[in-house]
Design a protein around this motif. Structure first.
Motif, PDB file in Angstrom:
ATOM      1  N   VAL A   1       0.847  -1.200   0.000  1.00  0.00           N
ATOM      2  CA  VAL A   1       0.000   0.000   0.000  1.00  0.00           C
ATOM      3  C   VAL A   1       0.879   1.247   0.000  1.00  0.00           C
ATOM      4  O   VAL A   1       0.583   2.238  -0.687  1.00  0.00           O
ATOM      5  CB  VAL A   1      -0.942  -0.001   1.228  1.00  0.00           C
ATOM      6  N   GLU A   2       1.960   1.194   0.746  1.00  0.00           N
ATOM      7  CA  GLU A   2       2.902   2.318   0.773  1.00  0.00           C
ATOM      8  C   GLU A   2       3.495   2.557  -0.611  1.00  0.00           C
ATOM      9  O   GLU A   2       3.627   3.717  -1.058  1.00  0.00           O
ATOM     10  CB  GLU A   2       4.013   2.021   1.782  1.00  0.00           C
ATOM     11  N   ASP A   3       3.850   1.474  -1.318  1.00  0.00           N
ATOM     12  CA  ASP A   3       4.359   1.609  -2.687  1.00  0.00           C
ATOM     13  C   ASP A   3       3.323   2.260  -3.591  1.00  0.00           C
ATOM     14  O   ASP A   3       3.660   3.091  -4.447  1.00  0.00           O
ATOM     15  CB  ASP A   3       4.738   0.237  -3.245  1.00  0.00           C
ATOM     16  N   LEU A   4       2.053   1.878  -3.408  1.00  0.00           N
ATOM     17  CA  LEU A   4       0.985   2.444  -4.236  1.00  0.00           C
ATOM     18  C   LEU A   4       0.827   3.940  -3.955  1.00  0.00           C
ATOM     19  O   LEU A   4       0.704   4.746  -4.889  1.00  0.00           O
ATOM     20  CB  LEU A   4      -0.331   1.710  -3.971  1.00  0.00           C
ATOM     21  N   ASN A   5       0.831   4.318  -2.696  1.00  0.00           N
ATOM     22  CA  ASN A   5       0.699   5.739  -2.353  1.00  0.00           C
ATOM     23  C   ASN A   5       1.870   6.553  -2.894  1.00  0.00           C
ATOM     24  O   ASN A   5       1.685   7.678  -3.382  1.00  0.00           O
ATOM     25  CB  ASN A   5       0.590   5.899  -0.838  1.00  0.00           C
ATOM     26  N   HIS A   6       3.081   5.995  -2.828  1.00  0.00           N
ATOM     27  CA  HIS A   6       4.248   6.690  -3.377  1.00  0.00           C
ATOM     28  C   HIS A   6       4.120   6.848  -4.890  1.00  0.00           C
ATOM     29  O   HIS A   6       4.489   7.905  -5.444  1.00  0.00           O
ATOM     30  CB  HIS A   6       5.523   5.924  -3.043  1.00  0.00           C
ATOM     31  N   ALA A   7       3.615   5.801  -5.552  1.00  0.00           N
ATOM     32  CA  ALA A   7       3.437   5.871  -7.001  1.00  0.00           C
ATOM     33  C   ALA A   7       2.401   6.932  -7.383  1.00  0.00           C
ATOM     34  O   ALA A   7       2.566   7.645  -8.385  1.00  0.00           O
ATOM     35  CB  ALA A   7       3.017   4.508  -7.547  1.00  0.00           C
ATOM     36  N   LEU A   8       1.330   7.037  -6.592  1.00  0.00           N
ATOM     37  CA  LEU A   8       0.309   8.064  -6.855  1.00  0.00           C
ATOM     38  C   LEU A   8       0.901   9.462  -6.723  1.00  0.00           C
ATOM     39  O   LEU A   8       0.643  10.342  -7.560  1.00  0.00           O
ATOM     40  CB  LEU A   8      -0.863   7.891  -5.888  1.00  0.00           C
ATOM     41  N   ILE A   9       1.688   9.670  -5.676  1.00  0.00           N
ATOM     42  CA  ILE A   9       2.320  10.981  -5.475  1.00  0.00           C
ATOM     43  C   ILE A   9       3.292  11.284  -6.613  1.00  0.00           C
ATOM     44  O   ILE A   9       3.306  12.392  -7.160  1.00  0.00           O
ATOM     45  CB  ILE A   9       3.048  11.021  -4.119  1.00  0.00           C
ATOM     46  N   LYS A  10       4.094  10.269  -6.975  1.00  0.00           N
ATOM     47  CA  LYS A  10       5.093  10.461  -8.034  1.00  0.00           C
ATOM     48  C   LYS A  10       4.422  10.769  -9.366  1.00  0.00           C
ATOM     49  O   LYS A  10       4.877  11.664 -10.109  1.00  0.00           O
ATOM     50  CB  LYS A  10       5.942   9.206  -8.171  1.00  0.00           C
ATOM     51  N   LYS A  11       3.333  10.091  -9.676  1.00  0.00           N
ATOM     52  CA  LYS A  11       2.667  10.341 -10.956  1.00  0.00           C
ATOM     53  C   LYS A  11       2.070  11.749 -10.979  1.00  0.00           C
ATOM     54  O   LYS A  11       2.121  12.432 -11.999  1.00  0.00           O
ATOM     55  CB  LYS A  11       1.583   9.310 -11.220  1.00  0.00           C
ATOM     56  N   SER A  12       1.502  12.189  -9.858  1.00  0.00           N
ATOM     57  CA  SER A  12       0.934  13.535  -9.788  1.00  0.00           C
ATOM     58  C   SER A  12       2.023  14.586  -9.983  1.00  0.00           C
ATOM     59  O   SER A  12       1.830  15.577 -10.697  1.00  0.00           O
ATOM     60  CB  SER A  12       0.235  13.746  -8.447  1.00  0.00           C
ATOM     61  N   GLU A  13       3.173  14.360  -9.352  1.00  0.00           N
ATOM     62  CA  GLU A  13       4.286  15.301  -9.494  1.00  0.00           C
ATOM     63  C   GLU A  13       4.815  15.317 -10.925  1.00  0.00           C
ATOM     64  O   GLU A  13       5.074  16.389 -11.490  1.00  0.00           O
ATOM     65  CB  GLU A  13       5.404  14.928  -8.522  1.00  0.00           C
ATOM     66  N   ASP A  14       4.955  14.113 -11.505  1.00  0.00           N
ATOM     67  CA  ASP A  14       5.462  14.035 -12.883  1.00  0.00           C
ATOM     68  C   ASP A  14       4.491  14.673 -13.862  1.00  0.00           C
ATOM     69  O   ASP A  14       4.905  15.348 -14.819  1.00  0.00           O
ATOM     70  CB  ASP A  14       5.705  12.576 -13.265  1.00  0.00           C
ATOM     71  N   LYS A  15       3.205  14.458 -13.625  1.00  0.00           N
ATOM     72  CA  LYS A  15       2.197  15.044 -14.513  1.00  0.00           C
ATOM     73  C   LYS A  15       2.251  16.560 -14.446  1.00  0.00           C
ATOM     74  O   LYS A  15       2.135  17.250 -15.477  1.00  0.00           O
ATOM     75  CB  LYS A  15       0.803  14.543 -14.113  1.00  0.00           C
ATOM     76  N   ALA A  16       2.430  17.106 -13.255  1.00  0.00           N
ATOM     77  CA  ALA A  16       2.517  18.555 -13.091  1.00  0.00           C
ATOM     78  C   ALA A  16       3.755  19.128 -13.786  1.00  0.00           C
ATOM     79  O   ALA A  16       3.755  20.273 -14.248  1.00  0.00           O
ATOM     80  CB  ALA A  16       2.537  18.906 -11.611  1.00  0.00           C
ATOM     81  N   ASN A  17       4.808  18.293 -13.872  1.00  0.00           N
ATOM     82  CA  ASN A  17       6.056  18.739 -14.503  1.00  0.00           C
ATOM     83  C   ASN A  17       6.166  18.298 -15.960  1.00  0.00           C
ATOM     84  O   ASN A  17       7.227  18.465 -16.581  1.00  0.00           O
ATOM     85  CB  ASN A  17       7.251  18.189 -13.721  1.00  0.00           C
TER      86      ASN A  17
END
Length: 391
Positions: A253-269
């Motif tokens: 679950v922690e890996d999934l939450n990190h992936a969600l955060i990373k995708k949001s950050e990458d999408k913004a950039n």
């Protein structure tokens, strides 16, 4: 007439060759030839014949014959390798017949009685002392997997064999096969106290994050861990179950939450984030949703921790057919496991999937509808139709 099994090995291809011989007959095993073009079919026939012998004669008499032969061969090898000519150096050719015998034994040990206390203890100890040559490693992995039921009743050497499997798991050539043996051991030995589940989980987390653990091997071991967790308790609120899920599933679950955060950050950039990373994580979580057999209350609480991350995963990856299919598959297994206990989640799930379908009409969103009808369509009023929004 009484029968016995004789084993020889072809030095040209290191394959087991055996024949069932009437004790009164005269058969020269050296005259038996192996046709390389038909080797695969012959090996299948040999395996089936050994299995038939075990069924007719019994596993213990067959195993006793091979153990007796193996003891003689081990004595010869020891004499040869410790002689002046051998110089104490391990000669792989000397061990080919032992390797072949192990493959034959693996077809017998799965049918040995749990209370067998003569042959299996000797064999288990002898294998640990054998050199870990390449071919021997394959046979040893098979032995551990096939013997798991016996080890459950006789766990003295089990920690040593789990350590051996953990070591082989980290070797790419043996990773998949070792994971299957680990799953067999965890499933059949789930009632053995003090299995090193936390250590095993730490190992697969490290391999997962280093990219050295294939998804198939990961899921196989997680299936075995699910058996361990399911054996702990069927009482709602049992701390052992909750703590185990927090530690083992919590890392995913922690890996999934990190992936969600990373995708949001990458999408913004303006950076593209690979959706396949989500697919692998959801696959791991689905293993828990599919194989956990715990109390309704504990399972409901567990799924509640996954509910929001799964929704977010679907929303942020709605353009990925693979991720959508994986999330919907997770929902299907959850409904199958929870049954009526899923009903509180049902309206929100149907509403969410309908919204996502309107934004991106992926086939996976529509394919979950039959599963909803199957589990809830006949529950009182047609719940499935009531909760599915009109579009």
């Amino acid at each position: 007439s009484s029968l016995y099994i004789s084993f020889v090995v072809s030095t040209s291809n290191n394959s087991l060759l055996f024949t069932i011989i009437d004790e009164n007959s005269q058969v020269n095993l050296k005259d038996i030839k192996i046709d390389d073009d038909d080797l695969e079919n012959r090996e299948t026939n040999w395996q089936e014949t050994i299995i038939d012998c075990v069924d007719v004669l019994g596993a213990q008499p067959c195993l006793r014959h091979v153990c007796t032969t193996m003891q003689k061969e081990l004595a010869k090898i020891n004499d040869n390798e410790n002689s002046n000519s051998g110089g104490g150096v391990i000669n792989g050719n000397n061990w080919k017949i032992i390797e072949s015998m192990l493959y034959a034994m693996n077809l017998m040990v799965s049918k040995i009685d749990n209370n067998e206390n003569e042959l299996m203890p000797w064999l288990s100890d002898a294998i640990l002392r054998m050199p870990k040559l390449h071919g021997m490693k394959w046979a040893i992995i098979d032995f551990i997997g096939y013997s798991a039921r016996w080890f459950a009743a006789n766990p003295t050497l089990l920690p040593h064999y789990l350590a051996e499997l953990s070591s082989l798991l980290q070797v790419e050539t043996f990773t998949i096969k070792s994971s299957l043996a680990i799953r067999s051991v965890l499933e059949k030995c789930r009632m053995v106290p003090s299995l090193p589940v936390v250590d095993m989980n730490n190992l697969i987390i490290a391999m997962r994050r280093s990219g050295t653990l294939p998804l198939a091997a990961d899921n196989a071991i997680l299936e075995g861990i699910c058996s361990i967790i399911s054996s702990l308790s069927q009482e709602d609120g049992d701390t052992s179950v909750i703590e185990s899920l927090n530690v083992i599933a919590g890392s995913i679950v922690e890996d999934l939450n990190h992936a969600l955060i990373k995708k949001s950050e990458d999408k913004a950039n303006g950076i593209e984030f690979e959706s396949k990373k989500f697919s692998a994580i959801i696959d791991r979580l689905t293993t828990f949703l599919k194989y956990l057999q715990i109390s309704n209350g504990n399972f409901t609480n567990f799924f509640a921790t996954l509910w929001e991350p799964l929704k977010q995963t679907l929303s942020i990856n709605r353009d990925s057919d693979n991720v959508c299919e994986k999330v919907c598959r997770a929902y299907k297994y959850t409904m199958r496991t929870m049954k009526k206990n899923f009903q509180p989640f049902l309206p929100a799930m149907c509403s969410h999937l309908t919204e996502e379908f309107c934004k991106q009409p992926m086939a996976a969103f529509g394919e979950i509808h039959p599963a909803v009808l199957k589990h809830f369509g006949l529950s009182g009023p047609l719940v499935a139709f009531e909760v599915w929004p009109e579009t």
